[in-house]
Design an enzyme around this catalytic site. Structure first.
Site, PDB file in Angstrom:
ATOM      1  N   ASP A 118      34.830  34.970  40.904  1.00  0.00           N
ATOM      2  CA  ASP A 118      34.138  36.012  40.143  1.00  0.00           C
ATOM      3  C   ASP A 118      34.615  37.436  40.427  1.00  0.00           C
ATOM      4  O   ASP A 118      33.923  38.393  40.068  1.00  0.00           O
ATOM      5  CB  ASP A 118      32.627  35.937  40.434  1.00  0.00           C
ATOM      6  CG  ASP A 118      31.986  34.750  39.727  1.00  0.00           C
ATOM      7  OD1 ASP A 118      32.374  34.465  38.586  1.00  0.00           O
ATOM      8  OD2 ASP A 118      31.106  34.121  40.334  1.00  0.00           O
ATOM      9  N   ASP A 176      33.385  30.220  32.409  1.00  0.00           N
ATOM     10  CA  ASP A 176      33.184  31.602  32.842  1.00  0.00           C
ATOM     11  C   ASP A 176      34.424  32.165  33.541  1.00  0.00           C
ATOM     12  O   ASP A 176      34.699  33.363  33.510  1.00  0.00           O
ATOM     13  CB  ASP A 176      32.009  31.722  33.835  1.00  0.00           C
ATOM     14  CG  ASP A 176      30.905  30.716  33.623  1.00  0.00           C
ATOM     15  OD1 ASP A 176      31.191  29.615  33.132  1.00  0.00           O
ATOM     16  OD2 ASP A 176      29.766  31.009  33.978  1.00  0.00           O
TER      17      ASP A 176
HETATM   18  N1  GLY Z   1      28.982  33.212  35.324  1.00  0.00           N
HETATM   19  C1  GLY Z   1      27.687  32.700  35.504  1.00  0.00           C
HETATM   20  C2  GLY Z   1      26.862  32.729  34.286  1.00  0.00           C
HETATM   21  O1  GLY Z   1      27.323  33.017  33.202  1.00  0.00           O
HETATM   22  O2  GLY Z   1      25.676  32.444  34.415  1.00  0.00           O
END
Ligand code: GLY
Length: 400
Positions: A118, A176
């Site tokens: 992330d 994601d």
């Molecule tokens: N990246 C985590 C979410 O979209 O909840």
């Protein structure tokens, strides 16, 4: 009343109805940016008075109604700083720039964090804007270090970056994860180190191969065998079912394949972004509210929560996507409709409510019974970003 008079009245009524329908059709509702800025000014002023240290970052609202603050290692820590940057861009008021810098610099240590995919969410959303605005070299260096950390999670056998380290997954690659490739593509451009580019493109190609169903909806998690690189399973973690389409996951795909096209000019990414967008829009067109339910296939619809965050991500992505395609007008109008809906009192909070967040009605992790129908900081981030893109639409490439 004689027949002639009745006919005349009927004629007037028809004319009136026609004019009204034309009027309604011609009347396009535009997002009320000033209303949003007023709410944001008030919310952020109050928040910063209460939490002046920039050591924690607002994420959402707990079940007891209190604000959920997180440390820099949380995947959402970079969004508030990003919002402050957008406040500066949208208002040009120096106080927002100062606050944005403070809420950017306290994140710096995360550049060494190799335990997460992330880093783009945490650092690119903040340090890229800091660098772009001030041209300070130290901000660029933070992003290059972060890009090295993110690249350390790449496995050439799989051809992709590992998203999570927890079980039961073997080598999970989640939709994601695509979002964090933008930082690598940028890092390659500014450093001349093509390995960042190759990792990003390899990851995108593996994703493209397995992510989409024939109808262009997305699976959330692809799990691989890290030794052989073989795909083991397509499943979900945050969606309703392995076979369902989680709305925010679809939104991430639309947004990410659009910037992948921008940065590579490879038309296969653009084609996929369009198809993913068409799937998303076909689902939301069905209900007369452009804001989607949290998962398109939840069997309890319409008695389930919406996800304003997915809508905000898609609005921002569609504005960019619209500039590359023949269907420009359609995507632009859909983005406009989503943003207008988010500006209504149904979704936009009143100042002094909603724990300093802007939007209501997002869904974080429904299967874990967490963050259901709450404000989420990333909904606000993509909302402000989309409004900024909307405001600068004529010169969009200059603000991307
Ligand atoms: N990246 C985590 C979410 O979209 O909840």
């Amino acid at each position: 009343m004689n027949l002639k008079k009745l006919n005349r009245i009927a004629g007037y009524v028809c004319m009136l109805l026609f004019c009204l329908s034309v009027g309604v059709k011609a009347q396009v509702t535009k997002p009320d940016i000033n209303k949003v800025l007023h709410v944001a000014e008030e919310q952020y002023k109050s928040y910063l008075k209460l939490y002046p240290n920039a050591a924690l970052y607002p994420r959402s609202v707990n079940k007891d109604g209190s604000i959920r603050l997180v440390k820099s290692k949380d995947w959402t820590s970079g969004f508030f700083g990003g919002n402050l940057w957008y406040m500066f861009y949208l208002t040009r008021k120096g106080k927002w720039k100062n606050e944005a810098i403070r809420h950017t610099e306290t994140l710096e240590n995360e550049k060494y964090n190799k335990t997460t995919h992330d880093l783009g969410f945490v650092l690119y959303n903040t340090f890229y804007k800091a660098y772009h605005t001030t041209h300070k070299n130290s901000y660029k260096e933070v992003l290059l270090e972060a890009s090295r950390s993110l690249s350390s999670r790449y496995n050439p056998k799989v051809g992709a970056i590992r998203s999570w380290d927890f079980k039961p997954f073997k080598y999970p690659v989640i939709v994601d994860n695509l979002m964090n490739l933008e930082m690598l593509l940028w890092a390659s451009k500014v450093s001349g180190d093509s390995s960042f580019y190759h990792i990003a493109v390899s990851h995108a190609d593996v994703d493209l191969k397995y992510r989409f169903r024939p109808d262009h909806s997305t699976y959330h998690v692809l799990d691989f065998n890290p030794a052989s690189g073989e795909l083991i399973k397509k499943q979900t973690f945050q969606g309703y079912a392995d076979s369902s389409c989680w709305a925010r996951g679809q939104a991430w795909a639309i947004y990410a394949y659009t910037f992948l096209y921008r940065e590579t000019r490879d038309s296969k990414y653009l084609v996929q972004a369009e198809k993913a967008a068409d799937y998303f829009l076909s689902q939301t067109d069905l209900s007369h509210d452009p804001i989607p339910f949290w998962d398109f296939n939840d069997l309890e619809i319409p008695n389930v929560s919406k996800d304003a965050s997915a809508a905000a991500v898609v609005a921002s992505g569609l504005l960019e996507l619209s500039t590359y395609v023949v269907a420009q007008k359609r995507y632009y109008e859909k983005a406009q409709a989503i943003l207008s809906a988010l500006c209504t009192d149904e979704y936009l909070a009143r100042a002094g409510t909603n724990q300093y967040f802007l939007l209501k009605h997002s869904t974080g992790h429904r299967p874990h019974h967490d963050e259901i129908d709450v404000p989420l900081i990333y909904a606000d981030y993509y909302f402000l970003e989309a409004l900024y893109r909307y405001q600068h639409y004529k010169n969009l490439k200059d603000v991307l």
